[in-house]
Design an enzyme around this catalytic site. Structure first.
Site, short mmCIF file in Angstrom:
data_model
loop_
_atom_site.label_atom_id
_atom_site.label_comp_id
_atom_site.label_asym_id
_atom_site.label_seq_id
_atom_site.Cartn_x
_atom_site.Cartn_y
_atom_site.Cartn_z
N HIS A 46 -20.93 -37.98 32.11
CA HIS A 46 -20.17 -36.74 31.95
C HIS A 46 -19.62 -36.25 33.28
O HIS A 46 -20.37 -35.98 34.22
CB HIS A 46 -21.08 -35.65 31.37
CG HIS A 46 -20.35 -34.48 30.81
ND1 HIS A 46 -19.91 -34.42 29.51
CD2 HIS A 46 -19.95 -33.32 31.38
CE1 HIS A 46 -19.31 -33.26 29.29
NE2 HIS A 46 -19.31 -32.58 30.43
N ASP A 48 -16.34 -33.48 34.50
CA ASP A 48 -15.35 -32.51 34.02
C ASP A 48 -14.11 -32.43 34.88
O ASP A 48 -13.41 -31.41 34.88
CB ASP A 48 -16.00 -31.13 33.90
CG ASP A 48 -16.74 -30.94 32.59
OD1 ASP A 48 -16.10 -31.01 31.54
OD2 ASP A 48 -17.96 -30.71 32.63
N GLU A 150 -16.15 -33.22 24.30
CA GLU A 150 -17.25 -32.26 24.41
C GLU A 150 -16.98 -31.08 23.49
O GLU A 150 -16.24 -30.16 23.82
CB GLU A 150 -17.40 -31.77 25.86
CG GLU A 150 -18.64 -30.91 26.04
CD GLU A 150 -18.91 -30.51 27.47
OE1 GLU A 150 -20.06 -30.16 27.78
OE2 GLU A 150 -17.96 -30.54 28.29
N ASP A 346 -22.49 -34.37 35.40
CA ASP A 346 -21.78 -33.11 35.10
C ASP A 346 -21.06 -32.57 36.31
O ASP A 346 -20.84 -31.36 36.44
CB ASP A 346 -22.72 -32.04 34.51
CG ASP A 346 -21.97 -30.98 33.71
OD1 ASP A 346 -20.76 -31.16 33.47
OD2 ASP A 346 -22.58 -29.97 33.33
#
Length: 424
Positions: A46, A48, A150, A346
């Site tokens: 993950h 972003d 997501e 993340d």
């Protein structure tokens, strides 16, 4: 005159290296980490970056060019290379507000397009759809780029849209985000369904038929259990940690960790500080109490906000540490087994960072910490990528089996009715 026998060459080299080793005792460990990452793709669950590009520059890759250093964010090509990243699930995140306002599908399609444009723009990246793609791309010295959606609200209660997203390259979907969908409970919302509704179970079945990984980060414990009961393919937690060490609902409880060996799934340990440090959890609980007391005592909302900001500045929270992240990795291994742990940093989805894991260049530091704790190269390879690749192959194999005898699920969402212009 007596002559001293010359020292053996190996001993001379050892003595010459000794001062350097004393200066940098981890040099050999870092070299060992680099070799592992050179030969095994690090698959991160993950990141972003697409959200950062959308929010900062409206999706304009010329205005935020990751070929150049990007000190205001956590990801760029130079730091990805330094971190040894071999494959990245880029998050196509959809804010939950779109669930009420409409337009979730439009937003996620924009994010998916952005991810494709990233992979097309840079020679260092290449879009991947399968585990074999990941291995090939990494072997060519590039970073395999994949899409993870997501937020299950992105499908707008339509299995047709789910199939379209898969055709466009989405290879996992997080069943919820911070709020419940119409068919699944989230970890940070009030329970409505006690897990998955029957239609939500069909979402999991259709994802298995497609070969799209079911991501259980963000979902409630009951949704985790229901999905594990229904799933015929391994699941993932794309960016979660262990609740036994940080008591937050976004982390995975031991009862669910114990279910993973039967499913084959993997928890990809995240670097979100409050999901890592119990000290931060307790600090934030105290901070909420301070906030509530300030609000109650301050009728003027702007004055109350200023007072709370002043309190935060005077009382900084504790820092999460790399060692604590390693503790989460080892806890998952103790409870679920070495085959069920991975990494989901993340990065660029967080506003604070773990000390020692500040951006995508820092993954080798986690390997070095685990080496100090006695981890073997074989186990480190499982952590960084082999487990994630096994899960991908498991989903692909399940899809091939199911597609041989199972038609697409076309059950409409309950109450959807017949489209206008058609007779019942």
């Amino acid at each position: 005159m007596r002559r001293t026998a010359p020292l053996p060459l190996a001993l001379l080299l050892l003595l010459a290296a000794a001062p350097l080793a004393a200066q940098d005792p981890d040099a050999a460990l870092r070299e060992r980490a680099r070799e592992i990452l050179r030969t095994t793709p690090l698959v991160d669950g993950h990141n972003d970056l697409p959200w950062q590009i959308r929010g900062r520059v409206g999706g304009d890759l010329d205005s935020l060019d990751i070929a150049e250093p990007q000190p205001d964010i956590m990801t760029d090509l130079e730091r990805l290379a330094a971190g040894g990243v071999g494959a990245q699930y880029w998050s196509a995140y959809v804010p939950v507000e779109y669930m009420e306002q409409g337009g979730s599908a439009r937003f996620v399609l924009q994010q998916m397009d952005l991810i494709h444009r990233l992979a097309d723009r840079y020679d260092e990246l290449e879009f991947a759809r399968t585990a074999d793609d990941v291995v090939r791309i990494h072997g060519e010295g590039k970073i395999a780029s994949m899409i993870g959606i997501e937020g299950g609200h992105a499908i707008e209660n339509s299995l047709d849209l789910l199939r379209d997203y898969h055709r466009l390259g989405a290879r996992y979907m997080t069943l919820t985000h911070s709020s419940n969908t119409d068919w699944a409970d989230a970890s940070t919302d009030e329970a409505e369904f006690g897990g998955l509704t029957p239609w939500g179970e069909d979402v999991v079945r259709e994802m298995n038929r497609l070969g799209m990984l079911v991501d259980l980060s963000h979902v409630s414990d009951s949704t985790m259990v229901d999905a594990l009961r229904i799933a015929e393919a391994p699941v993932i937690f794309s960016h979660s940690s262990a609740r036994a060490l940080a008591d937050v609902p976004r982390d995975v409880p031991d009862a669910v960790l114990r279910m993973l060996p039967d499913n084959g799934g993997v928890v990809m340990i995240t670097f979100v500080p409050i999901f890592i440090s119990q000290e931060i959890v307790e600090f934030e609980e105290g901070a909420r109490a301070v906030h509530d007391s300030i609000v109650a005592a301050t009728p003027d909302s702007s004055a109350g906000r200023a007072a709370y900001r002043a309190w935060r500045e005077a009382n900084p929270p504790p820092r999460a540490t790399l060692s604590q992240v390693a503790d989460h990795v080892e806890h998952v291994v103790r409870v679920a087994g070495i085959d069920h742990v991975g990494i989901g940093g993340d990065f660029d989805g967080i506003s604070t960072v773990v000390e020692g894991l500040e951006d995508v260049s820092t993954y080798p530091a986690l390997l070095v910490e685990l080496m100090r704790r006695g981890w073997s190269d074989a186990d480190l390879r499982k952590l960084v990528g082999e487990n994630a690749l096994r899960v991908m192959r498991g989903a692909e194999a399940t899809a091939a089996r199911l597609q041989a005898g199972m038609e697409p699920i076309v059950t409409p969402f309950p109450g959807e009715g017949v489209p206008l212009g058609y007779d019942e």
